[in-house]
Design a protein around this motif. Structure first.
Motif, PDB file in Angstrom:
ATOM      1  N   PHE A  54       1.352   9.376 -51.187  1.00 35.78           N
ATOM      2  CA  PHE A  54       2.364   9.499 -52.233  1.00 35.78           C
ATOM      3  C   PHE A  54       3.564  10.313 -51.731  1.00 35.78           C
ATOM      4  O   PHE A  54       4.721   9.964 -52.014  1.00 35.78           O
ATOM      5  CB  PHE A  54       1.752  10.171 -53.461  1.00 35.78           C
ATOM      6  N   LEU A  55       3.316  11.377 -50.971  1.00 33.43           N
ATOM      7  CA  LEU A  55       4.411  12.185 -50.425  1.00 33.43           C
ATOM      8  C   LEU A  55       5.338  11.341 -49.551  1.00 33.43           C
ATOM      9  O   LEU A  55       6.566  11.445 -49.646  1.00 33.43           O
ATOM     10  CB  LEU A  55       3.853  13.356 -49.612  1.00 33.43           C
ATOM     11  N   PHE A  56       4.745  10.533 -48.694  1.00 35.65           N
ATOM     12  CA  PHE A  56       5.577   9.695 -47.823  1.00 35.65           C
ATOM     13  C   PHE A  56       6.328   8.646 -48.637  1.00 35.65           C
ATOM     14  O   PHE A  56       7.449   8.267 -48.281  1.00 35.65           O
ATOM     15  CB  PHE A  56       4.709   9.044 -46.746  1.00 35.65           C
ATOM     16  N   GLY A  57       5.740   8.178 -49.732  1.00 30.29           N
ATOM     17  CA  GLY A  57       6.449   7.253 -50.613  1.00 30.29           C
ATOM     18  C   GLY A  57       7.655   7.906 -51.258  1.00 30.29           C
ATOM     19  O   GLY A  57       8.717   7.284 -51.391  1.00 30.29           O
ATOM     20  N   VAL A  58       7.511   9.173 -51.654  1.00 29.92           N
ATOM     21  CA  VAL A  58       8.644   9.918 -52.210  1.00 29.92           C
ATOM     22  C   VAL A  58       9.753  10.030 -51.169  1.00 29.92           C
ATOM     23  O   VAL A  58      10.937   9.819 -51.466  1.00 29.92           O
ATOM     24  CB  VAL A  58       8.191  11.318 -52.680  1.00 29.92           C
ATOM     25  N   GLY A  59       9.379  10.359 -49.931  1.00 31.93           N
ATOM     26  CA  GLY A  59      10.374  10.486 -48.871  1.00 31.93           C
ATOM     27  C   GLY A  59      11.116   9.195 -48.612  1.00 31.93           C
ATOM     28  O   GLY A  59      12.353   9.180 -48.484  1.00 31.93           O
ATOM     29  N   GLN A  60      10.396   8.077 -48.564  1.00 38.58           N
ATOM     30  CA  GLN A  60      11.038   6.791 -48.316  1.00 38.58           C
ATOM     31  C   GLN A  60      11.934   6.391 -49.483  1.00 38.58           C
ATOM     32  O   GLN A  60      13.061   5.918 -49.280  1.00 38.58           O
ATOM     33  CB  GLN A  60       9.989   5.715 -48.066  1.00 38.58           C
ATOM     34  N   GLY A  61      11.456   6.577 -50.709  1.00 39.95           N
ATOM     35  CA  GLY A  61      12.247   6.192 -51.872  1.00 39.95           C
ATOM     36  C   GLY A  61      13.509   7.020 -52.035  1.00 39.95           C
ATOM     37  O   GLY A  61      14.561   6.496 -52.426  1.00 39.95           O
ATOM     38  N   MET A  62      13.435   8.309 -51.721  1.00 43.30           N
ATOM     39  CA  MET A  62      14.602   9.184 -51.886  1.00 43.30           C
ATOM     40  C   MET A  62      15.635   8.981 -50.789  1.00 43.30           C
ATOM     41  O   MET A  62      16.843   9.102 -51.022  1.00 43.30           O
ATOM     42  CB  MET A  62      14.150  10.649 -51.892  1.00 43.30           C
ATOM     43  N   SER A  63      15.175   8.661 -49.571  1.00 44.14           N
ATOM     44  CA  SER A  63      16.094   8.635 -48.432  1.00 44.14           C
ATOM     45  C   SER A  63      17.006   7.419 -48.435  1.00 44.14           C
ATOM     46  O   SER A  63      18.183   7.513 -48.085  1.00 44.14           O
ATOM     47  CB  SER A  63      15.309   8.679 -47.115  1.00 44.14           C
ATOM     48  N   THR A  64      16.477   6.264 -48.839  1.00 45.92           N
ATOM     49  CA  THR A  64      17.210   5.015 -48.629  1.00 45.92           C
ATOM     50  C   THR A  64      18.543   4.990 -49.370  1.00 45.92           C
ATOM     51  O   THR A  64      19.604   4.779 -48.769  1.00 45.92           O
ATOM     52  CB  THR A  64      16.344   3.818 -49.060  1.00 45.92           C
ATOM     53  N   VAL A  65      18.518   5.218 -50.670  1.00 46.20           N
ATOM     54  CA  VAL A  65      19.748   5.149 -51.459  1.00 46.20           C
ATOM     55  C   VAL A  65      20.678   6.309 -51.108  1.00 46.20           C
ATOM     56  O   VAL A  65      21.902   6.136 -51.038  1.00 46.20           O
ATOM     57  CB  VAL A  65      19.432   5.148 -52.963  1.00 46.20           C
ATOM     58  N   ALA A  66      20.116   7.492 -50.867  1.00 39.01           N
ATOM     59  CA  ALA A  66      20.954   8.656 -50.560  1.00 39.01           C
ATOM     60  C   ALA A  66      21.729   8.449 -49.259  1.00 39.01           C
ATOM     61  O   ALA A  66      22.943   8.700 -49.194  1.00 39.01           O
ATOM     62  CB  ALA A  66      20.080   9.908 -50.477  1.00 39.01           C
ATOM     63  N   ASN A  67      21.044   7.988 -48.216  1.00 38.58           N
ATOM     64  CA  ASN A  67      21.745   7.735 -46.959  1.00 38.58           C
ATOM     65  C   ASN A  67      22.721   6.580 -47.080  1.00 38.58           C
ATOM     66  O   ASN A  67      23.797   6.578 -46.476  1.00 38.58           O
ATOM     67  CB  ASN A  67      20.733   7.456 -45.839  1.00 38.58           C
ATOM     68  N   GLN A  68      22.359   5.557 -47.876  1.00 37.61           N
ATOM     69  CA  GLN A  68      23.260   4.433 -48.105  1.00 37.61           C
ATOM     70  C   GLN A  68      24.533   4.894 -48.809  1.00 37.61           C
ATOM     71  O   GLN A  68      25.637   4.433 -48.500  1.00 37.61           O
ATOM     72  CB  GLN A  68      22.547   3.391 -48.966  1.00 37.61           C
ATOM     73  N   THR A  69      24.383   5.816 -49.755  1.00 37.02           N
ATOM     74  CA  THR A  69      25.546   6.354 -50.466  1.00 37.02           C
ATOM     75  C   THR A  69      26.432   7.152 -49.521  1.00 37.02           C
ATOM     76  O   THR A  69      27.670   7.057 -49.566  1.00 37.02           O
ATOM     77  CB  THR A  69      25.090   7.233 -51.637  1.00 37.02           C
ATOM     78  N   ALA A  70      25.804   7.953 -48.661  1.00 36.37           N
ATOM     79  CA  ALA A  70      26.579   8.717 -47.671  1.00 36.37           C
ATOM     80  C   ALA A  70      27.348   7.770 -46.758  1.00 36.37           C
ATOM     81  O   ALA A  70      28.533   7.982 -46.460  1.00 36.37           O
ATOM     82  CB  ALA A  70      25.646   9.612 -46.865  1.00 36.37           C
ATOM     83  N   LEU A  71      26.696   6.710 -46.292  1.00 35.33           N
ATOM     84  CA  LEU A  71      27.361   5.714 -45.453  1.00 35.33           C
ATOM     85  C   LEU A  71      28.557   5.111 -46.185  1.00 35.33           C
ATOM     86  O   LEU A  71      29.645   4.970 -45.612  1.00 35.33           O
ATOM     87  CB  LEU A  71      26.361   4.611 -45.090  1.00 35.33           C
ATOM     88  N   TYR A  72      28.375   4.756 -47.439  1.00 35.73           N
ATOM     89  CA  TYR A  72      29.426   4.122 -48.235  1.00 35.73           C
ATOM     90  C   TYR A  72      30.679   4.998 -48.280  1.00 35.73           C
ATOM     91  O   TYR A  72      31.802   4.504 -48.176  1.00 35.73           O
ATOM     92  CB  TYR A  72      28.885   3.874 -49.643  1.00 35.73           C
ATOM     93  N   VAL A  73      30.479   6.296 -48.423  1.00 34.40           N
ATOM     94  CA  VAL A  73      31.609   7.216 -48.536  1.00 34.40           C
ATOM     95  C   VAL A  73      32.223   7.529 -47.175  1.00 34.40           C
ATOM     96  O   VAL A  73      33.442   7.672 -47.047  1.00 34.40           O
ATOM     97  CB  VAL A  73      31.154   8.516 -49.232  1.00 34.40           C
TER      98      VAL A  73
END
Length: 459
Positions: free
Chosen positions: A363-382
């Motif tokens: 479950f911990l690794f699932g939290v890490g994967q779910g949180m990272s994808t959109v956050a890094n994508q948003t950083a890339l977008y900006v």
């Protein structure tokens, strides 16, 4: 009067987003769907495991190399044109694979599939960025979350879908299914996506030499990462990389604008975070089930249930993580922290470990994967300049694939021929080291605090 929150919803409605979702999920579903077909393919086409595994490898290699190339074509010719061409390629690859008379032809269809599906993400990011900029809208966090969630969900259901198709027909159906899906995406893209507003600028030819050098460099380095025993690929790749750098610094309109990349340190940090996060995530995703089977002694159906909370956490946080009221910097700090905690929690595991703890670590690794994808994508977008958003989005996905392919070498190093308790502890130490670097890089990047709260902000 139209409210600020209503404007993004109106601008990014289902008609605009649906063809983008289809374009981006095709790569993920084909990456995971193949897993359940390797045995029947080998049986029907007289290919052993050492050959059938190349059906997995060539898709990763083709996609990793092609993503920034397709992104460059997006920046040059327009996102809708490139996406349409990619969907046509996917349909052709699906038909070729479904009718393949030999293993070699089937392998070729996977290469074509990788090239076609590589257009989806760069084209989607460019189209979203263009619409938001034209309408002067904040970062469309909901759209980025939708794209990420569709990718995560399709990857998760890929093996189940593949098993269903094999059960209804045979393995050829897992290739044929691409034809109607790509055709639907093609029709919707032509009907619902806005026409491209630009074409290639006159007097600036495409840097074909730079693209070729990049492809050779990355292929050589990825071949080494997948199997370090093939060490000659490393010096060969470094030599070609040197030629690539020399050429790109002198090119009139380089495929990779190295000076701009070197001057954009926040974007370089985003690439590094994505690479490190997926090194840890994929090493766990592929390594943990091996230990559960060989070290902990669980049967395969139970292993799937043990990992279910991980999949649920990944998909849920991809969809709703941006609504937690946390900024990108906070979400990425949480990502690194939970991946570090999960890695350290692997150290004491053994046969006698309580099953609830085994499940909780996933479950911990699932939290890490779910949180990272959109956050890094948003950083890339900006962080990515608008005129290079396609190329830089492709490089973002390439950094993810580099981490994923490097994870296979980490697993081989830790486990050897048997996924034992000692091997899991060694894997845990390597992942904890990578997660520590991830946390440090994120904590030091204070510029991320300016990247909007809950998906809001300005490019």
């Amino acid at each position: 009067m139209t409210t600020l929150s209503a404007r993004p919803r109106a601008a990014f409605g289902a008609r605009f987003v649906t063809p983008l979702v289809i374009g981006t999920l095709l790569n993920a579903v084909n990456s995971s769907m193949i897993a359940v077909t390797l045995v029947p393919i080998g049986r029907d086409l007289d290919a052993g495991p050492a050959r059938t595994v190349w059906l997995v490898t060539v898709l990763y290699l083709a996609t990793a190399v092609a993503q920034p190339v397709m992104g460059r074509l997006v920046d040059t010719f327009g996102a809708r044109r490139v996406l349409v061409a990619g969907l046509v390629s996917v349909a052709a690859a699906g038909l070729l694979g479904a009718l393949a008379p030999s293993f070699e032809v089937l392998l070729g269809s996977r290469v074509l599939l990788g090239l076609g599906t590589a257009t989806g993400f760069p084209a989607a990011m460019a189209l979203v960025r263009a619409r938001a900029s034209r309408l002067d809208l904040p970062v469309p966090g909901g759209v980025l979350a939708t794209l990420a969630t569709s990718t995560q969900a399709s990857m998760a259901i890929g093996p189940t879908l593949g098993g269903l198709l094999v059960g209804l027909g045979d393995w050829r159906w897992t290739f044929a299914v691409n034809v109607p899906v790509a055709a639907a995406g093609l029709v919707l893209a032509l009907c619902w996506l806005p026409p491209d507003e630009h074409t290639r600028r006159p007097g600036k030819p495409i840097d074909l030499a730079g693209i070729a050098l990049f492809a050779v460099t990355l292929t050589a380095l990825l071949a080494f990462l997948m199997r370090p025993s093939n060490w000659p690929f490393l010096p060969a790749g470094l030599v070609v990389a040197g030629v690539l750098i020399w050429h790109e610094l002198r090119a009139r309109d380089p495929f990779l604008d190295l000076r701009a990349l070197a001057g954009n340190r926040p974007l370089a940090a985003t690439y590094l975070r994505q690479c490190l996060a997926y090194l840890v995530i994929y090493a766990f995703l592929y390594g943990y089930p091996q230990w559960l089977a060989q070290g902990y002694g669980l049967p395969e159906p139970v292993i799937g249930l043990v990992l279910l909370p991980m999949s649920v956490a990944t998909v849920t946080l991809s969809a709703f993580g941006a609504r937690l009221g946390l900024g990108v910097w906070a979400r990425l700090l949480i990502t690194g922290s939970v991946l570090l905690a999960g890695s350290l929690a692997l150290l004491p595991l053994g046969v006698g470990t309580a099953l609830w703890l085994v499940v909780a670590i996933g479950f911990l690794f699932g939290v890490g994967q779910g949180m990272s994808t959109v956050a890094n994508q948003t950083a890339l977008y900006v962080q990515a300049p608008a005129d290079r958003i396609g190329t830089l989005s492709g490089l973002f996905r390439t950094s993810q694939y580099i981490g994923a392919l490097a994870s296979t070498s980490v697993i081989a190093f830790a486990f050897g021929s048997q996924a034992s308790d000692a091997g899991l502890s060694l894997l845990a130490l390597v992942l904890a080291g990578a997660a520590t670097v991830l946390v440090s890089v994120t904590a030091a990047d204070r510029g991320l605090r300016a990247v909007g709260q809950s998906g809001h902000g300005r490019p």
